[in-house]
Each structure stands twice: as C-alpha cells, then as structure tokens.
Motif scaffolding. Sequence first.
Motif, mmCIF file in Angstrom:
data_model
loop_
_atom_site.group_PDB
_atom_site.id
_atom_site.type_symbol
_atom_site.label_atom_id
_atom_site.label_comp_id
_atom_site.label_asym_id
_atom_site.label_seq_id
_atom_site.Cartn_x
_atom_site.Cartn_y
_atom_site.Cartn_z
ATOM 1 N N GLU A 121 -36.800 12.608 -6.595
ATOM 2 C CA GLU A 121 -35.710 13.074 -5.762
ATOM 3 C C GLU A 121 -34.675 11.972 -5.548
ATOM 4 O OE1 GLU A 121 -36.937 14.685 -2.107
ATOM 5 O OE2 GLU A 121 -38.289 16.178 -2.965
ATOM 6 N N ASN A 129 -27.307 13.849 3.266
ATOM 7 C CA ASN A 129 -28.427 14.784 3.211
ATOM 8 C C ASN A 129 -28.264 15.964 4.163
ATOM 9 O OD1 ASN A 129 -28.716 13.467 5.622
ATOM 10 N ND2 ASN A 129 -30.803 12.737 5.246
ATOM 11 N N PHE A 226 -22.773 22.624 2.640
ATOM 12 C CA PHE A 226 -23.720 22.596 1.529
ATOM 13 C C PHE A 226 -24.135 24.005 1.096
ATOM 14 C CE2 PHE A 226 -24.089 18.499 3.557
ATOM 15 C CZ PHE A 226 -24.230 17.614 2.498
ATOM 16 N N ILE A 267 -31.570 18.022 3.340
ATOM 17 C CA ILE A 267 -31.626 18.704 2.052
ATOM 18 C C ILE A 267 -32.244 17.756 1.023
ATOM 19 C CG2 ILE A 267 -29.586 20.090 2.603
ATOM 20 C CD1 ILE A 267 -28.017 18.281 0.689
ATOM 21 N N ARG A 268 -32.756 18.333 -0.046
ATOM 22 C CA ARG A 268 -33.400 17.562 -1.112
ATOM 23 C C ARG A 268 -32.706 17.870 -2.424
ATOM 24 N NH1 ARG A 268 -39.242 19.742 -0.731
ATOM 25 N NH2 ARG A 268 -39.478 18.436 -2.596
ATOM 26 N N MET A 269 -32.446 16.838 -3.185
ATOM 27 C CA MET A 269 -31.742 16.981 -4.445
ATOM 28 C C MET A 269 -32.469 16.214 -5.537
ATOM 29 S SD MET A 269 -27.717 16.611 -3.356
ATOM 30 C CE MET A 269 -27.215 16.903 -5.058
ATOM 31 N N ARG A 272 -28.205 16.549 -9.771
ATOM 32 C CA ARG A 272 -27.107 17.271 -9.141
ATOM 33 C C ARG A 272 -27.538 18.646 -8.630
ATOM 34 N NH1 ARG A 272 -22.016 17.076 -13.107
ATOM 35 N NH2 ARG A 272 -21.112 18.057 -11.243
ATOM 36 N N LYS A 273 -28.813 18.916 -8.656
ATOM 37 C CA LYS A 273 -29.339 20.206 -8.257
ATOM 38 C C LYS A 273 -30.002 20.099 -6.888
ATOM 39 C CE LYS A 273 -32.484 23.891 -9.748
ATOM 40 N NZ LYS A 273 -33.464 24.325 -10.788
ATOM 41 N N VAL A 274 -29.644 21.029 -6.007
ATOM 42 C CA VAL A 274 -30.246 21.084 -4.672
ATOM 43 C C VAL A 274 -31.523 21.904 -4.763
ATOM 44 C CG1 VAL A 274 -29.919 21.789 -2.287
ATOM 45 C CG2 VAL A 274 -27.978 20.915 -3.598
ATOM 46 N N GLU A 276 -33.904 21.988 -2.138
ATOM 47 C CA GLU A 276 -34.306 22.471 -0.817
ATOM 48 C C GLU A 276 -33.134 22.266 0.144
ATOM 49 O OE1 GLU A 276 -36.043 24.246 2.167
ATOM 50 O OE2 GLU A 276 -36.963 24.110 0.177
ATOM 51 N N MET A 277 -32.612 23.364 0.681
ATOM 52 C CA MET A 277 -31.485 23.292 1.601
ATOM 53 C C MET A 277 -31.717 24.096 2.872
ATOM 54 S SD MET A 277 -28.732 25.746 -0.356
ATOM 55 C CE MET A 277 -27.586 25.484 0.966
#
Length: 447
Positions: A121, A129, A226, A267-269, A272-274, A276-277
């Motif tokens: 991550e 975040n 986000f 949030i977790r990335m 460039r992909k999220v 967990e938001m």
Amino acid sequence: MLQQLPAGAFAPWTQLNKGASLGVGEFKMSRIPVLRSSFHGLKVEIAYNNAIAKTRPRIVFCTFRSPYRGRNTIKKHEIIPQNTDLPPALPKKKKKPYPVPLKKIQQAARADKKLAEMGIEKPLEPPKNGLLAQDLIPVAYQVLDSWKVLIKGLAQLMHVVPVHACSACLAFCSECSEIHVGLIGHDIQDCRGTTSGARRSHHLWIKASINDVLIPIESYHMFDPFGRRIKHETRFNYDRIPAVVELCIQAGVELQEYPSRRRTEPIRMIGRKVVEMGGIVEEPPLCGSLGAELDTHSASGRFPPPPKEEVPAVARETLFAYERVKWGVRKLMRKYTVKACGYCSEVHVGPWGHNAKLCGEFKHQWRDGKHGWQDATVDEVFPPNYVWHVEDPTGPALTSGLKRFYGKAPAVVEVCVQAGASVPEKYKPMMRLDIVVPEDEEARLIA
C-alpha cells in the motif's frame, strides 16, 4: 608550559639525516592567534642540548582545525533588491510550466508503481489519506475570516478610491482584463482586445466592480473529494463557489450551506487505485446558496462607503486581511491538493481534477475539451492582478513613452495604498518608489 621530552624520542645527528638535527631537548608551547577563527595555533620553542643542533631554527608553528560545531548562529539580513520586475507573461499557445519539476514527478510515479507491483500500500499521511490535518483547522478558519474582512473592506474602499476597467472585455471579448486605480485611466497603449487595432491599443475605460479587482476564481464544491468524479453530464449538479472558500471547507471549516464528508478511517491506495474508501455516501441536499459575506457578487451595493476619518483604518485592515488570506492559502496548499488546468484558468480543489469538458484554450480540440490538470500555484488560486502604480493620483495620466519608469503592484495593495495605508516592504521594489519619473522631453536623453 615547559615539558621534558623522553630521550628515546630523538636520534643523534648523522649525515643520513640530511641536515636534520635530532637530540634531547625541551620545548615550550603557547597558543597564538591565526587568521581564520576556525583554526587554533601553537608555537613550539625547542631548546636543544646538542651543540650542532643549536644552529638550526628553534621555533616551529603548527595549526589545526577545530571540530565542526554546527551552523553559524549569526543570521544574515535578507537583502531586498532595489527594483524588481514582474514575472513574464506566459504565452497563450503553450502549456504552463509544471510547479514541481517533471523529473521529480516521474521519480514519484516510478516509486508508486514499484510499490504497486509488490502489492504494498502507498503510505499516506493526512490529509492525503482523507483525514483532516488537525493543525491546519485553525488556519482555515483564519483564512475564511480574513476573506470576509477583505471583501467588506475592498467594497467600502472602492466607493472612495476610483477604479477603472477596460470595457473591451465586456463589449467585445474577454482578452483585455486591464484595470487602473486612479482618478483617470492611463494612456498606455497595451489593450489586447480584438478591436484594439482600430483604437491603436488604447483602452475604453468604465467604472470597475469588485470582481475586476479581486478576480473570482471558482471551483466545484464536492461533498466527498475522494468520491465520484464530476462528469461533463453531471456538472450542473454541483455548485461553484470561490476556490478559497472551497479550500477552507475541505481543510475543516464547517458551513451549513455546504457540508463536507469527514472521514474517521483513512483511505487505502495501491499505486493509483483506491482499494478502500469507506463506501459511497449520498450527498445531502444543499441548504441554500453561499453566504453574502463570502461572495463578491454585488458586494459594493451591500456595504456603504466608510466615514472619511475611518478610510485609512479600513485600508490598513483590508491590506492586512489580504496578506493574511495569501499566507493562509499558501500554508493550506502545502498539504491539501489543488489542481489547475495547464492551459486555462480552471481550478479544482481535490486530489483529482474533474472531467467536465470546458477547456477552450490552446489545442482544446485535440483534448476534446478536457483540462490538462497539474498542481496549482498560489497565484492561480488567489491571483494578484497586477496594475500600474500611480505615485500621484491627482497628477497627469500615465503614458506609453514613460512606462519603463513606472512600477506595478497587486490591485488590492494599490487601492489600499491610495486610501492611506503604508506600502509593505516586499512591494516597494516592484512599485519602484525610488525612481523619479522624468518629463517627456527628458526621457529621450536618458540612456
């Protein structure tokens, strides 16, 4: 200090020593000053017992550097240049330069890609975040309060200080946004309107409004920066408010008219992909429009002119609020992401730009009207809007032949200075206060 050296430390003189005489002797050490303060010196005086060695020099000098003890505590005074020029105008047919060097952007992208390939991550800190930066919440409230004072004070001062705007931007096009602070408009031939050729680049002056002095840079308000990105078809579902106000809202300011989502979990990335938001939260219905004290629209009609004796105090208060807003916006933008189009003046507050196809600048057909998003600068969010500085507001109009002797200043600063506020030190070089403007006949004789 007198010390006896051990006898085993010296050898008798021989021809193999090539004239060096070593023998039993005594030496005296004393500290001596040297040229550089970072060195220490010793003077060693040797008293030899050998008769042959007495003919050799008896004094030896040696120095050594003292250990490094950190930076020098003496601070040098910042040298303010005598005169400075404004930054050059960027060409219309070229993209704006990146605020961050392209090499650093590519290095950061490669590092994120490497972590994504390993399934690690991306490390994010507030507010990247989605959480609020707690230390910047008071700054956001200070900026919003100063923004209110700035709008009120500027609207009151424009009843006292005359400000003119070029009417070519209203009647013909939006290319000439020139304004002038003074009793009469200047005669400098620098109009950029489409019909300026027929007027030999002279301006068409009319009375200016507060939006001509304080350029309104607006941004879409987003309940969740986000969350879903704004599409071209859904752009009318979002209100546009001043970018400074939107930046303060995302930094922690609570406005009843424009609520914002406050996350409790980051949030977790990955790359460039999220990943967990916290899910998508439906936006609450808007309670109304933006408060009148936060909007520049028809501000001159809401605030009457101040009493004559209070004009200098209002000017000083307005100038302080202007500097406070600029300071706060710069501090907030160090952590909160703001995007700007590399071709037009569009600004978006949030981690990603919107997808509304509204760009009409250079080569917009190739991009299907999409904006070329990049990191924004402070001047793009809160533009200074430079104008010619008038040293004598009651004097003759400025002319094109003497414009190299004139200085410039932000429009708000020029209005406050003509209203009675003192000139800040950092604006004196660009205003060229120490230059005596010559007469028209004398200008030809100056090299």
